[in-house]
Design a protein around this motif. Structure first.
Motif, PDB file in Angstrom:
ATOM      1  N   GLU A 134       0.832  -1.201   0.000  1.00 33.45           N
ATOM      2  CA  GLU A 134       0.000   0.000   0.000  1.00 33.45           C
ATOM      3  C   GLU A 134       0.869   1.255   0.000  1.00 33.45           C
ATOM      4  OE1 GLU A 134      -0.648  -2.533   2.119  1.00 33.45           O
ATOM      5  OE2 GLU A 134      -2.682  -3.186   1.655  1.00 33.45           O
ATOM      6  N   TYR A 135       1.281   1.707  -1.176  1.00 38.56           N
ATOM      7  CA  TYR A 135       2.081   2.932  -1.281  1.00 38.56           C
ATOM      8  C   TYR A 135       1.471   3.835  -2.353  1.00 38.56           C
ATOM      9  CZ  TYR A 135       3.885   0.166  -5.129  1.00 38.56           C
ATOM     10  OH  TYR A 135       3.978  -0.618  -6.231  1.00 38.56           O
ATOM     11  N   ALA A 136       1.881   5.121  -2.306  1.00 40.95           N
ATOM     12  CA  ALA A 136       1.359   6.058  -3.298  1.00 40.95           C
ATOM     13  C   ALA A 136       2.318   6.144  -4.480  1.00 40.95           C
ATOM     14  CB  ALA A 136       1.173   7.429  -2.672  1.00 40.95           C
ATOM     15  N   ASP A 137       1.760   6.078  -5.657  1.00 39.73           N
ATOM     16  CA  ASP A 137       2.486   5.866  -6.900  1.00 39.73           C
ATOM     17  C   ASP A 137       2.232   7.066  -7.831  1.00 39.73           C
ATOM     18  OD1 ASP A 137       3.792   4.568  -8.856  1.00 39.73           O
ATOM     19  OD2 ASP A 137       2.354   2.939  -9.115  1.00 39.73           O
ATOM     20  N   LEU A 138       3.286   7.801  -8.214  1.00 41.75           N
ATOM     21  CA  LEU A 138       3.110   8.980  -9.075  1.00 41.75           C
ATOM     22  C   LEU A 138       3.852   8.790 -10.394  1.00 41.75           C
ATOM     23  CD1 LEU A 138       3.828  11.726  -6.365  1.00 41.75           C
ATOM     24  CD2 LEU A 138       1.598  10.789  -7.031  1.00 41.75           C
ATOM     25  N   LYS A 139       3.585   9.675 -11.346  1.00 43.52           N
ATOM     26  CA  LYS A 139       4.330   9.672 -12.614  1.00 43.52           C
ATOM     27  C   LYS A 139       5.110  10.959 -12.729  1.00 43.52           C
ATOM     28  CE  LYS A 139       2.579   5.803 -13.635  1.00 43.52           C
ATOM     29  NZ  LYS A 139       3.440   4.686 -13.266  1.00 43.52           N
ATOM     30  N   LYS A 140       6.281  10.907 -13.372  1.00 42.64           N
ATOM     31  CA  LYS A 140       7.132  12.093 -13.381  1.00 42.64           C
ATOM     32  C   LYS A 140       6.574  13.232 -14.230  1.00 42.64           C
ATOM     33  CE  LYS A 140      10.251  10.332 -16.934  1.00 42.64           C
ATOM     34  NZ  LYS A 140      11.580   9.784 -17.202  1.00 42.64           N
ATOM     35  N   GLU A 141       5.623  12.917 -15.138  1.00 41.74           N
ATOM     36  CA  GLU A 141       5.049  13.953 -15.996  1.00 41.74           C
ATOM     37  C   GLU A 141       3.996  14.784 -15.251  1.00 41.74           C
ATOM     38  OE1 GLU A 141       4.847  10.658 -16.791  1.00 41.74           O
ATOM     39  OE2 GLU A 141       6.675  10.598 -18.008  1.00 41.74           O
ATOM     40  N   SER A 143       2.072  17.288 -12.678  1.00 43.42           N
ATOM     41  CA  SER A 143       2.435  18.504 -11.961  1.00 43.42           C
ATOM     42  C   SER A 143       2.174  18.233 -10.481  1.00 43.42           C
ATOM     43  CB  SER A 143       1.585  19.670 -12.430  1.00 43.42           C
ATOM     44  OG  SER A 143       0.257  19.481 -11.980  1.00 43.42           O
ATOM     45  N   VAL A 144       2.679  19.124  -9.621  1.00 41.18           N
ATOM     46  CA  VAL A 144       2.456  18.962  -8.186  1.00 41.18           C
ATOM     47  C   VAL A 144       0.960  18.883  -7.889  1.00 41.18           C
ATOM     48  CG1 VAL A 144       2.626  20.153  -5.966  1.00 41.18           C
ATOM     49  CG2 VAL A 144       4.638  19.981  -7.452  1.00 41.18           C
ATOM     50  N   ASN A 145       0.175  19.784  -8.518  1.00 33.17           N
ATOM     51  CA  ASN A 145      -1.268  19.758  -8.273  1.00 33.17           C
ATOM     52  C   ASN A 145      -1.918  18.461  -8.713  1.00 33.17           C
ATOM     53  OD1 ASN A 145      -1.634  22.136  -6.964  1.00 33.17           O
ATOM     54  ND2 ASN A 145      -1.991  23.347  -8.827  1.00 33.17           N
ATOM     55  N   GLU A 146      -1.501  17.963  -9.887  1.00 35.73           N
ATOM     56  CA  GLU A 146      -2.043  16.685 -10.364  1.00 35.73           C
ATOM     57  C   GLU A 146      -1.684  15.552  -9.397  1.00 35.73           C
ATOM     58  OE1 GLU A 146      -1.954  17.509 -15.215  1.00 35.73           O
ATOM     59  OE2 GLU A 146      -0.214  16.667 -14.178  1.00 35.73           O
ATOM     60  N   ALA A 147      -0.447  15.614  -8.908  1.00 38.70           N
ATOM     61  CA  ALA A 147       0.011  14.572  -7.985  1.00 38.70           C
ATOM     62  C   ALA A 147      -0.840  14.600  -6.716  1.00 38.70           C
ATOM     63  CB  ALA A 147       1.483  14.770  -7.650  1.00 38.70           C
ATOM     64  N   LEU A 148      -1.056  15.801  -6.160  1.00 42.57           N
ATOM     65  CA  LEU A 148      -1.861  15.913  -4.939  1.00 42.57           C
ATOM     66  C   LEU A 148      -3.286  15.424  -5.183  1.00 42.57           C
ATOM     67  CD1 LEU A 148      -0.581  19.314  -3.499  1.00 42.57           C
ATOM     68  CD2 LEU A 148      -0.284  17.040  -2.504  1.00 42.57           C
ATOM     69  N   GLU A 149      -3.811  15.751  -6.364  1.00 43.65           N
ATOM     70  CA  GLU A 149      -5.152  15.296  -6.734  1.00 43.65           C
ATOM     71  C   GLU A 149      -5.192  13.759  -6.763  1.00 43.65           C
ATOM     72  OE1 GLU A 149      -8.565  16.287  -6.665  1.00 43.65           O
ATOM     73  OE2 GLU A 149      -7.121  17.956  -6.672  1.00 43.65           O
ATOM     74  N   HIS A 150      -4.181  13.189  -7.381  1.00 44.18           N
ATOM     75  CA  HIS A 150      -4.079  11.722  -7.487  1.00 44.18           C
ATOM     76  C   HIS A 150      -4.006  11.082  -6.089  1.00 44.18           C
ATOM     77  CE1 HIS A 150      -2.809   7.839  -9.146  1.00 44.18           C
ATOM     78  NE2 HIS A 150      -1.865   7.830  -8.228  1.00 44.18           N
ATOM     79  N   PRO A 178       8.840  13.146  -0.998  1.00 39.26           N
ATOM     80  CA  PRO A 178       8.025  13.172   0.217  1.00 39.26           C
ATOM     81  C   PRO A 178       6.810  14.050   0.001  1.00 39.26           C
ATOM     82  CG  PRO A 178      10.300  13.850   0.652  1.00 39.26           C
ATOM     83  CD  PRO A 178      10.108  13.853  -0.817  1.00 39.26           C
ATOM     84  N   LEU A 179       5.701  13.676   0.640  1.00 44.17           N
ATOM     85  CA  LEU A 179       4.473  14.453   0.551  1.00 44.17           C
ATOM     86  C   LEU A 179       4.738  15.912   0.930  1.00 44.17           C
ATOM     87  CD1 LEU A 179       1.389  14.396   0.141  1.00 44.17           C
ATOM     88  CD2 LEU A 179       1.158  13.821   2.546  1.00 44.17           C
ATOM     89  N   ARG A 180       5.580  16.106   1.973  1.00 45.39           N
ATOM     90  CA  ARG A 180       5.846  17.472   2.441  1.00 45.39           C
ATOM     91  C   ARG A 180       6.489  18.314   1.358  1.00 45.39           C
ATOM     92  NH1 ARG A 180       9.112  14.041   5.209  1.00 45.39           N
ATOM     93  NH2 ARG A 180      11.303  14.118   4.614  1.00 45.39           N
ATOM     94  N   LYS A 181       7.273  17.671   0.478  1.00 44.66           N
ATOM     95  CA  LYS A 181       7.915  18.426  -0.589  1.00 44.66           C
ATOM     96  C   LYS A 181       6.877  18.849  -1.631  1.00 44.66           C
ATOM     97  CE  LYS A 181      12.370  18.256  -2.930  1.00 44.66           C
ATOM     98  NZ  LYS A 181      13.506  17.380  -3.305  1.00 44.66           N
ATOM     99  N   LEU A 182       5.871  18.014  -1.842  1.00 47.43           N
ATOM    100  CA  LEU A 182       4.782  18.374  -2.753  1.00 47.43           C
ATOM    101  C   LEU A 182       4.077  19.623  -2.229  1.00 47.43           C
ATOM    102  CD1 LEU A 182       3.092  14.927  -3.594  1.00 47.43           C
ATOM    103  CD2 LEU A 182       4.483  16.361  -5.109  1.00 47.43           C
ATOM    104  N   ILE A 183       3.802  19.621  -0.932  1.00 45.79           N
ATOM    105  CA  ILE A 183       3.084  20.740  -0.319  1.00 45.79           C
ATOM    106  C   ILE A 183       3.905  22.025  -0.404  1.00 45.79           C
ATOM    107  CG2 ILE A 183       2.130  21.617   1.860  1.00 45.79           C
ATOM    108  CD1 ILE A 183       0.634  19.268   0.827  1.00 45.79           C
ATOM    109  N   LEU A 184       5.207  21.897  -0.190  1.00 41.16           N
ATOM    110  CA  LEU A 184       6.040  23.090  -0.101  1.00 41.16           C
ATOM    111  C   LEU A 184       6.384  23.656  -1.476  1.00 41.16           C
ATOM    112  CD1 LEU A 184       8.476  21.993   2.769  1.00 41.16           C
ATOM    113  CD2 LEU A 184       6.489  23.501   2.950  1.00 41.16           C
ATOM    114  N   ASN A 185       6.023  22.919  -2.541  1.00 41.74           N
ATOM    115  CA  ASN A 185       6.370  23.395  -3.875  1.00 41.74           C
ATOM    116  C   ASN A 185       5.186  24.013  -4.596  1.00 41.74           C
ATOM    117  OD1 ASN A 185       9.108  23.085  -5.287  1.00 41.74           O
ATOM    118  ND2 ASN A 185       9.016  21.317  -3.904  1.00 41.74           N
ATOM    119  N   ASP A 186       5.528  24.772  -5.601  1.00 36.14           N
ATOM    120  CA  ASP A 186       4.532  25.423  -6.430  1.00 36.14           C
ATOM    121  C   ASP A 186       3.702  24.364  -7.163  1.00 36.14           C
ATOM    122  OD1 ASP A 186       3.417  27.710  -7.464  1.00 36.14           O
ATOM    123  OD2 ASP A 186       4.573  27.501  -9.325  1.00 36.14           O
ATOM    124  N   GLY A 187       2.364  24.580  -7.240  1.00 33.22           N
ATOM    125  CA  GLY A 187       1.451  23.588  -7.794  1.00 33.22           C
ATOM    126  C   GLY A 187       1.689  23.223  -9.253  1.00 33.22           C
TER     127      GLY A 187
END
Lengths: 445, 445
Positions: A134-141, A143-150, A178-187
């Motif tokens: 059970e882990y969260a899986d993102l794609k490098k393409e 954006s931060v906002n898309e990742a948070l939405e996902h 890290p999730l915290r890096k997503l939050i701290l970055n521009d969307g």
């Protein structure tokens, strides 16, 4: 709190029990269960909210888990199995008897059943057997906002999303963020720009002890697990690693005391099981100690001539054993923590030699005063005892320092080279030194 | 990688070094430093990007940290001190000599200096001394969106924001909320509605060993630290707890081998320091062992009459010591892990008694066959040896099982009741039993 609930159970005040118990931590509820009658356990367990029930369930002993599964309906089993994390489900199936396993598998979705089967194939104590999927899986393409939405859409069921993993279309691990890096970055920023490509990961077959080393070395909290093609298959979380560290330490403590390692808690182990884990090594060491007895036999005439020599044997044997075990313990622990390596063998010998000179001299001097002045033993005998003591300490420290390294070299666990074995070896060497010295200097033989 | 960089250092290819080294993990860079000459260390350290420099710095040995601080300018010191987390800065100051401390404090902002001074007042190994103050602080009136906004503004300098803390205007801790829960919730929701009020926290003076217990029990990753008025003053993170767990285990291993505990790595400790940590206990045990010698003295006439009795003494002493140390180790470890408590004393005695009957019987039978049939020792002597062996094992297991509990009761560390002390005590008891049996049954005295 516990007393309160026990009272409520006694008086059958169930609505109040529910009120109190949902305020508690799942670990504490599980601990409370250990002190209750089985019938009360079932009543309270059924009062728990769905999500909390699965959580409390994972903290129960295997006996209680079995009792609960046997007592509940198929539908209730299904609900628990849905909420259980995969690694906990696998642990459960490994421990339950066949009839319970059957009931569990019957009430598990086919998808989860396939995953469980896959897990059961990993060797014991390997990364595969302790990971969770059970882990969260993102794609490098993204954006931060898309990742948070996902993450918002898929994150609820994950064991942890504090660290997310970036994979390509073949599920190959490309980066971590890290999730915290997503939050701290521009969307609008692309994940690719901010993900960390310097990834520490382990393969499914790596041993848990090595994995624990990596966690400690790099101060990690989660570790990704990949297969031979570098495809992400799971993650290992620090809470499991803490348990593994304590388990490995317990094994070392046990081996160092001539016990066959056992993971069962002392109070829960049967008398027969406890005896079984002790007999073999005691037997081996008992038989080895008879060689020491033979040495005494061989020098019978020395002892017969000067009976007083006999009374120093326990002191020489004990001091030898203790000196050797001090050195062995330091090296065994150093090896376990990765602070000492096989390549340090010469450094260790040289260090132990110098330490043993200081320690041996100090003890020999104290001993000289004690037995010559206080006990009034003749000077020549005193000198023989003191020189033997000195030699025994030097030999013991060298043997104790080098045997764990030797064990590591021949791929045996260094922990068995501890007090019991070292004592047996050093006893024999100490006695030979003693009798040789005695027959030489006291002119007996 | 290391070899590559060592080569680059040798050839003075600094721009390439920089390129390679920024790809590495700070822990690995620190480890590389241990293998380089001091001049190369300084060159590479100055090549590191500002943020990485502070990070690598925290992983260096105290000797290297001292060397670096002594070698860099005031301005460079200032930059490092700015980027160092408070708990690392405190650790540094506690270890450095006075001149280095002076240089560090001179280049630290007044605000940080005050915080450091505050920290230095917490007792060693207390929650206050291991916590960090870099945590994310929310108010319950905030909405999720406001909270995320607040974290974005203030989160960059925090050691962890994976878990955020909700405090009132007096800084009293009201709730906790993981960052992931913020993400997974609707932006307009009030923090108050979703925060967890069931908080596990510790006070600043709690001992680190107890804190580690709580982390293990509740599978925690971060723990809030509060003062006596329940005001939040810091957080403790799991990576420090993992180090503490290993440190406490190392201390137990050392105490159990009659070593005075030392936190210094074996290879880094001086010969003199190593000797010092070993001599005291060896001396105490050596002198105690002379009482065992006295017992042999007192029964000299028994031994003189039947010299063969002498040759079984090592086997009886060793088996007694090993049996007792097996029991003691299980109980000491059980106490350390919180699986066994003082209140279990009677259960332990009863369990060890039954285990010792089985183990004692098994060993006595094997021994009987060995010495009667294989060695041809007379039957009466064989019986005396076997009964003594049986009694020795029973006594050893009872002594080994109960002494650690007794130590805990009188608030002494149970770990000192291990092999060395148990062996000395059981040796004496075993010999008394042996000679009493011998003089009684063999009709000597």
């Amino acid at each position: 709190m516990k007393e309160l609930i026990k009272d409520l159970v006694k008086n059958g005040q169930y609505s109040q029990i529910k009120q109190e118990i949902i305020k508690m931590n799942a670990v504490d509820v599980a601990q409370l269960f250990e002190e209750l009658e089985e019938e009360s356990i079932m009543i309270i367990f059924r009062l728990l909210p769905k999500e909390m029930a699965a959580n409390v369930f994972t903290y129960l002993s295997f006996e209680q888990q079995q009792y609960i599964i046997e007592s509940i309906t198929d539908k209730e089993t299904k609900i628990i199995m849905e909420d259980l994390f995969l690694d906990d489900a696998v642990d459960l199936l490994e421990e339950m008897p066949a009839n319970v396993v059957k009931k569990i598998l019957k009430n598990t979705t086919e998808e989860k059943r396939n995953l469980i089967n896959h897990f059961l194939k990993y060797p014991d104590n390997s990364a595969g057997s302790i990971m969770t999927i059970e882990y969260a899986d993102l794609k490098k393409e993204m954006s931060v906002n898309e990742a948070l939405e996902h993450i918002k859409k898929t994150g609820v069921d994950k064991e942890t999303i504090d660290i997310c993993y970036v994979t390509d279309k073949y599920r190959k691990l490309e980066g971590i963020i890290p999730l915290r890096k997503l939050i701290l970055n521009d969307g609008s920023k692309k994940i690719e720009k901010i993900m960390d490509k310097n990834i520490k990961s382990v393969q499914t077959d790596m041993d848990q002890e090595e994995i624990a080393h990596l966690f400690k070395k790099y101060d990690m909290v989660v570790m990704p697990v990949v297969d031979k093609e570098n495809r992400l298959v799971g993650i290992i979380t620090i809470d499991d690693i803490v348990d593994i560290i304590e388990q490995e330490n317990t094994e070392d403590f046990q081996k160092m005391a001539a016990l066959e390692p056992s993971g069962v808690e002392y109070l829960k182990a049967s008398v027969f099981a406890l005896a079984k884990h002790r007999i073999l090594w005691l037997m081996v060491l008992m038989i080895s100690a008879t060689f020491t007895g033979r040495i005494i036999n061989n020098f019978e005439e020395v002892l017969a001539a000067i009976m007083i020599l006999n009374s120093f044997i326990p002191m020489l044997m004990d001091t030898g054993g203790n000196s050797g075990s001090q050195s062995a313990t330091l090296i065994i622990r150093g090896l376990a923590l990765g602070e000492v390596h096989i390549s340090d063998a010469l450094k260790i010998v040289w260090k132990e030699f110098r330490v043993s000179l200081i320690v041996g001299f100090a003890l020999a001097v104290v001993n000289f005063f004690r037995i010559y002045y206080l006990e009034g033993i003749p000077l020549d005998i005193t000198i023989v005892v003191c020189i033997t003591l000195f030699l025994t300490i030097v030999i013991a420290k060298l043997v104790g320092g080098i045997l764990p390294i030797f064990a590591k070299l021949i791929k045996v666990d260094p922990a068995i080279m501890a007090a019991p074995l070292i004592t047996t070896i050093v006893d024999a060497l100490a006695l030979i030194a003693y009798f040789q010295m005695a027959s030489h200097f006291l002119g007996i033989a």
